[in-house]
Design a protein around this motif. Structure first.
Motif, PDB file in Angstrom:
ATOM      1  N   GLU A  53      40.360  44.081  40.807  1.00  0.00           N
ATOM      2  CA  GLU A  53      40.499  45.395  41.450  1.00  0.00           C
ATOM      3  C   GLU A  53      39.156  45.970  41.905  1.00  0.00           C
ATOM      4  O   GLU A  53      39.038  46.452  43.031  1.00  0.00           O
ATOM      5  CB  GLU A  53      41.190  46.384  40.499  1.00  0.00           C
ATOM      6  N   ASN A  54      38.160  45.931  41.027  1.00  0.00           N
ATOM      7  CA  ASN A  54      36.891  46.594  41.335  1.00  0.00           C
ATOM      8  C   ASN A  54      35.954  45.764  42.204  1.00  0.00           C
ATOM      9  O   ASN A  54      35.292  46.307  43.090  1.00  0.00           O
ATOM     10  CB  ASN A  54      36.175  47.010  40.050  1.00  0.00           C
ATOM     11  N   PHE A  55      35.877  44.480  41.940  1.00  0.00           N
ATOM     12  CA  PHE A  55      34.949  43.667  42.719  1.00  0.00           C
ATOM     13  C   PHE A  55      35.615  43.045  43.949  1.00  0.00           C
ATOM     14  O   PHE A  55      35.158  43.242  45.071  1.00  0.00           O
ATOM     15  CB  PHE A  55      34.298  42.579  41.855  1.00  0.00           C
ATOM     16  N   LEU A  56      36.675  42.302  43.719  1.00  0.00           N
ATOM     17  CA  LEU A  56      37.276  41.592  44.851  1.00  0.00           C
ATOM     18  C   LEU A  56      37.932  42.523  45.864  1.00  0.00           C
ATOM     19  O   LEU A  56      37.728  42.375  47.067  1.00  0.00           O
ATOM     20  CB  LEU A  56      38.290  40.560  44.349  1.00  0.00           C
ATOM     21  N   LYS A  57      38.687  43.484  45.384  1.00  0.00           N
ATOM     22  CA  LYS A  57      39.391  44.372  46.323  1.00  0.00           C
ATOM     23  C   LYS A  57      38.501  45.500  46.842  1.00  0.00           C
ATOM     24  O   LYS A  57      38.403  45.711  48.052  1.00  0.00           O
ATOM     25  CB  LYS A  57      40.645  44.956  45.671  1.00  0.00           C
ATOM     26  N   LYS A  58      37.867  46.236  45.919  1.00  0.00           N
ATOM     27  CA  LYS A  58      37.078  47.393  46.347  1.00  0.00           C
ATOM     28  C   LYS A  58      35.749  46.997  46.980  1.00  0.00           C
ATOM     29  O   LYS A  58      35.415  47.458  48.062  1.00  0.00           O
ATOM     30  CB  LYS A  58      36.835  48.346  45.179  1.00  0.00           C
ATOM     31  N   GLY A  61      36.529  44.006  49.663  1.00  0.00           N
ATOM     32  CA  GLY A  61      37.555  44.386  50.631  1.00  0.00           C
ATOM     33  C   GLY A  61      38.638  43.349  50.848  1.00  0.00           C
ATOM     34  O   GLY A  61      39.275  43.316  51.906  1.00  0.00           O
ATOM     35  N   LEU A  62      38.879  42.507  49.861  1.00  0.00           N
ATOM     36  CA  LEU A  62      39.905  41.475  50.000  1.00  0.00           C
ATOM     37  C   LEU A  62      41.303  42.079  49.893  1.00  0.00           C
ATOM     38  O   LEU A  62      41.519  43.013  49.114  1.00  0.00           O
ATOM     39  CB  LEU A  62      39.716  40.385  48.940  1.00  0.00           C
ATOM     40  N   THR A  63      42.222  41.535  50.657  1.00  0.00           N
ATOM     41  CA  THR A  63      43.601  42.036  50.654  1.00  0.00           C
ATOM     42  C   THR A  63      44.588  40.959  50.225  1.00  0.00           C
ATOM     43  O   THR A  63      45.789  41.137  50.370  1.00  0.00           O
ATOM     44  CB  THR A  63      43.977  42.549  52.059  1.00  0.00           C
ATOM     45  N   LEU A  69      44.200  36.196  44.040  1.00  0.00           N
ATOM     46  CA  LEU A  69      42.885  36.617  43.551  1.00  0.00           C
ATOM     47  C   LEU A  69      42.683  36.181  42.109  1.00  0.00           C
ATOM     48  O   LEU A  69      41.609  35.692  41.747  1.00  0.00           O
ATOM     49  CB  LEU A  69      42.722  38.129  43.706  1.00  0.00           C
ATOM     50  N   ASP A  70      43.717  36.337  41.279  1.00  0.00           N
ATOM     51  CA  ASP A  70      43.625  35.896  39.882  1.00  0.00           C
ATOM     52  C   ASP A  70      43.399  34.388  39.808  1.00  0.00           C
ATOM     53  O   ASP A  70      42.629  33.901  38.974  1.00  0.00           O
ATOM     54  CB  ASP A  70      44.881  36.281  39.101  1.00  0.00           C
ATOM     55  N   LYS A  71      44.054  33.647  40.677  1.00  0.00           N
ATOM     56  CA  LYS A  71      43.906  32.189  40.713  1.00  0.00           C
ATOM     57  C   LYS A  71      42.454  31.824  41.050  1.00  0.00           C
ATOM     58  O   LYS A  71      41.884  30.910  40.460  1.00  0.00           O
ATOM     59  CB  LYS A  71      44.846  31.585  41.749  1.00  0.00           C
ATOM     60  N   ALA A  96      32.335  35.600  45.492  1.00  0.00           N
ATOM     61  CA  ALA A  96      31.976  35.999  46.859  1.00  0.00           C
ATOM     62  C   ALA A  96      31.753  34.760  47.727  1.00  0.00           C
ATOM     63  O   ALA A  96      32.189  34.720  48.887  1.00  0.00           O
ATOM     64  CB  ALA A  96      30.732  36.879  46.841  1.00  0.00           C
ATOM     65  N   GLU A  97      31.124  33.760  47.170  1.00  0.00           N
ATOM     66  CA  GLU A  97      30.901  32.510  47.901  1.00  0.00           C
ATOM     67  C   GLU A  97      32.241  31.849  48.238  1.00  0.00           C
ATOM     68  O   GLU A  97      32.445  31.383  49.360  1.00  0.00           O
ATOM     69  CB  GLU A  97      30.036  31.580  47.044  1.00  0.00           C
ATOM     70  N   ASN A  98      33.144  31.832  47.284  1.00  0.00           N
ATOM     71  CA  ASN A  98      34.470  31.245  47.474  1.00  0.00           C
ATOM     72  C   ASN A  98      35.222  31.903  48.638  1.00  0.00           C
ATOM     73  O   ASN A  98      35.899  31.229  49.402  1.00  0.00           O
ATOM     74  CB  ASN A  98      35.284  31.372  46.177  1.00  0.00           C
ATOM     75  N   PHE A  99      35.085  33.214  48.757  1.00  0.00           N
ATOM     76  CA  PHE A  99      35.804  33.953  49.791  1.00  0.00           C
ATOM     77  C   PHE A  99      34.969  34.170  51.058  1.00  0.00           C
ATOM     78  O   PHE A  99      35.400  34.878  51.963  1.00  0.00           O
ATOM     79  CB  PHE A  99      36.287  35.302  49.242  1.00  0.00           C
TER      80      PHE A  99
END
Length: 115
Positions: A53-58, A61-63, A69-71, A96-99
């Motif tokens: 929630e805090n890093f990946l989404k906020k 900005g991942l949707t 995301l958990d995977k 971040a590198e992965n995405f």
């Protein structure tokens, strides 16, 4: 807590971007000063949810769906399974590198000079 965050990241990403590492360090801020909050417990579902929630989404900005995301979080954790402790900076960098979002974390080159 004195830690060489860049050295830890480079164990997994040999050509790690120092600007992205510096951006993650800035993002994490004061939480990196205490060992408990500088580490990530991937066995704790609440911790995984916080990263999502805090890093990946906020922050990034991942949707993507929560399941996707958990995977990704678990996959990065598996990559780091050789380390008993999972440094938050390293986990965030690898996610971040992965995405493909390292540029979103890169800030000024002055910050990179400090790491």
């Amino acid at each position: 807590m004195a830690e060489d965050w860049a050295a830890d990241v480079r164990k997994y990403s040999t050509n790690a971007d120092p600007n992205a590492i510096a951006g993650i360090i800035r993002y994490c801020g004061i939480s990196l000063q205490k060992r408990d909050s500088a580490l990530v417990a991937l066995s704790d579902k609440a911790e995984v949810a916080r990263v999502r929630e805090n890093f990946l989404k906020k922050k990034l900005g991942l949707t993507n769906s929560d399941a996707d995301l958990d995977k990704a979080i678990i996959a990065v954790g598996d990559k780091m399974k050789g380390d008993r402790t999972k440094n938050r900076v390293t986990l965030y960098y690898l996610l971040a590198e992965n995405f493909g979002k390292l540029t979103a974390l890169s800030g000024s080159s002055q910050a990179a000079a400090k790491i």
